[in-house]
Design an enzyme around this catalytic site. Structure first.
Site, PDB file in Angstrom:
ATOM      1  N   ALA A 129      -3.996   7.602  -5.007  1.00 23.27           N
ATOM      2  CA  ALA A 129      -2.606   7.149  -5.125  1.00 23.27           C
ATOM      3  C   ALA A 129      -2.668   5.643  -5.393  1.00 23.27           C
ATOM      4  CB  ALA A 129      -1.849   7.458  -3.846  1.00 23.27           C
TER       5      ALA A 129
ATOM      6  N   GLY B 147       0.841  -1.202   0.000  1.00 21.88           N
ATOM      7  CA  GLY B 147       0.000   0.000   0.000  1.00 21.88           C
ATOM      8  C   GLY B 147       0.868   1.240   0.000  1.00 21.88           C
ATOM      9  N   ASN B 148       0.289   2.365   0.305  1.00 24.22           N
ATOM     10  CA  ASN B 148       1.078   3.597   0.423  1.00 24.22           C
ATOM     11  C   ASN B 148       0.445   4.492   1.492  1.00 24.22           C
ATOM     12  OD1 ASN B 148      -0.890   5.453  -0.944  1.00 24.22           O
ATOM     13  ND2 ASN B 148      -0.515   4.036  -2.644  1.00 24.22           N
ATOM     14  N   HIS B 149       1.076   5.631   1.738  1.00 22.28           N
ATOM     15  CA  HIS B 149       0.665   6.473   2.873  1.00 22.28           C
ATOM     16  C   HIS B 149      -0.511   7.412   2.571  1.00 22.28           C
ATOM     17  CE1 HIS B 149       3.879   5.194   5.419  1.00 22.28           C
ATOM     18  NE2 HIS B 149       4.803   5.516   4.539  1.00 22.28           N
ATOM     19  N   SER B 150      -1.121   7.289   1.409  1.00 22.80           N
ATOM     20  CA  SER B 150      -2.207   8.226   1.085  1.00 22.80           C
ATOM     21  C   SER B 150      -3.324   8.149   2.136  1.00 22.80           C
ATOM     22  CB  SER B 150      -2.778   7.899  -0.297  1.00 22.80           C
ATOM     23  OG  SER B 150      -3.963   8.620  -0.498  1.00 22.80           O
TER      24      SER B 150
END
Ligand code: CTP
Length: 399
Positions: free
Chosen positions: A276, A208-211
């Site tokens: 994102a 995943g990512n930090h969005s």
């Protein structure tokens, strides 16, 4: 500008209640239908007779008429209003609003209202700055209540500072601006993506990512404020949004987001892709949790589908397509290439270098680059204000 708009004015127990008389007069002069509700304490500062004479409608304060027992329905008031305005709003009322403490008719109407709510706080500077008041204001603001920031000046206490209820003329201008904007995108359908995507590795892990989704949700909220119908396709986030003109589809991974977006895009006038989306996803998702016994774990990845790229190919002449770019080198040049390759009308370039901009923050710093290579650089500002800049650009190019 306010002709036939139904405005419910809540007056609470502050010395600034005397300004409510002039405020009601101005709203009536602008053509609004005004009904006034007073808290019991507000009546110590200004009489119901003054406000009922000015508004041309009996002022309510209680749930029922004490003389004949007839019932005043907060639901009727709540659904009548196109806009609810608390002026002045005391620390006490703000606290009750933020916490749903429904011990008077005005708060019951607030809980029943489906319309936008504006508050014009009025109190002493120390009360305004108190952490409880600030927390309550933040909570109300998070839930979409609009705060008309009190002015600085001499206060009734003799102290000097912030806390004066804003002048009635300014409050009326804020209300007029709301109604002007609220119709500007009416009849338009806008597709917005927000948040990250999670690409499963096994039943418990993902890429995943930090969005946080804050930018996309702010865009959706501002579009709703401008009267648009919004299709929001959201990855996993910790945010809430509700509105009668909003359809929210929750997805987890890029493939689901792609399917939802492709399904909705043909019927939309505008698409703003702020999600994102993960760029890679595992080739195989393990059905069982991967044990850590294997010291040399390798996960084979493949590209996710380029959602924005596919929309660029599908886009019809009248549709407006907006993408986001996150670049760390040759920022403008790379963003412009993305705009050309994906057939966008404009691209919003996020600056990662600026403190306070990007993932997780409530603020962002962006540049908007359009098809003519015209680039506008904006200051660091709240994501709500960034959303307004993006929507202004859409309005400019669609007129
Ligand atoms: N995007 C998308 N589908 C993907 C990846 C990204 O629709 N699989 C969209 C994002 O929503 C954003 C835009 O593409 O609007 C730009 O994302 P970004 O990651 O900056 O660009 P990429 O095209 O993925 O290129 P790169 O990472 O190589 O810069």
């Amino acid at each position: 500008m306010l002709t036939n708009k139904n405005i419910l004015v809540g007056v609470t127990g502050s010395i600034a209640a005397y300004k409510a008389a002039y405020l009601v007069r101005l709203l009536i002069k602008e053509g609004a239908n005004v009904r006034v509700i007073m808290t019991p304490f507000a009546k110590e500062f200004i009489t119901p007779l003054t406000l009922s004479t000015l508004s041309g409608y009996p002022v309510q304060s209680d749930n029922f008429n004490k003389d004949n027992g007839s019932w005043h329905s907060h639901i009727d008031y709540g659904s009548w209003a196109d806009l609810m305005l608390f002026a002045p709003a005391t620390a006490n009322t703000i606290g009750k609003m933020a916490n749903g403490v429904c011990d008077n008719f005005l708060i019951a109407c607030f809980l029943a209202a489906r319309c936008p709510v504006y508050i014009a706080p009025a109190m002493d500077v120390d009360m305004l700055m108190h952490f409880t008041t600030q927390d309550n204001l933040s909570r109300l603001s998070e839930h979409g209540v609009k705060i008309i920031t009190p002015a600085e000046g001499e206060l009734a206490s003799g102290l000097f500072g912030a806390g004066r209820m804003e002048e009635p003329e300014i409050i009326v201008n804020v209300i007029k601006e709301y109604f002007r904007n609220s119709a500007i995108l009416s009849g338009r359908k806008v597709l917005v993506t927000a948040g990250p995507t999670y690409e499963a590795i096994d039943p418990v892990r993902y890429i995943g990512n930090h969005s946080s989704g804050k930018m996309g949700y702010a865009i959706a909220q501002e579009l709703l404020n401008c009267g648009a119908n919004v299709e929001l396709i959201s990855g996993p986030v910790n945010l809430n949004i509700t509105h009668k003109n909003l359809k929210l589809t929750k997805v987890v991974n890029a493939e689901e987001m792609h399917a939802a977006v492709i399904d909705k895009f043909p019927e939309c006038n505008i698409a703003i892709m702020s999600a994102a989306v993960a760029d890679y996803t595992p080739v195989k998702i393990c059905n069982e949790k991967i044990k850590k016994a294997d010291n040399n774990l390798q996960i084979e990845l493949k590209h996710t589908i380029d959602i924005l790229g596919d929309l660029g190919k599908m886009k019809k002449d009248k549709q407006i397509l907006v993408g986001f770019a996150l670049e760390t080198e040759n920022e403008s040049e790379n963003a412009f290439k993305k705009l050309v390759n994906k057939n966008l009308d404009f691209i919003v370039l996020n600056s990662l270098k600026e403190k306070g901009a990007g993932f997780g923050f409530d603020t962002n710093k962006v540049s908007i680059i359009d098809k003519n290579k015209f680039c506008q650089n904006f200051d660091l500002k709240s994501k709500t204000d960034v959303a307004k800049d993006i929507i202004n650009k859409i309005i400019q190019i669609s007129i």
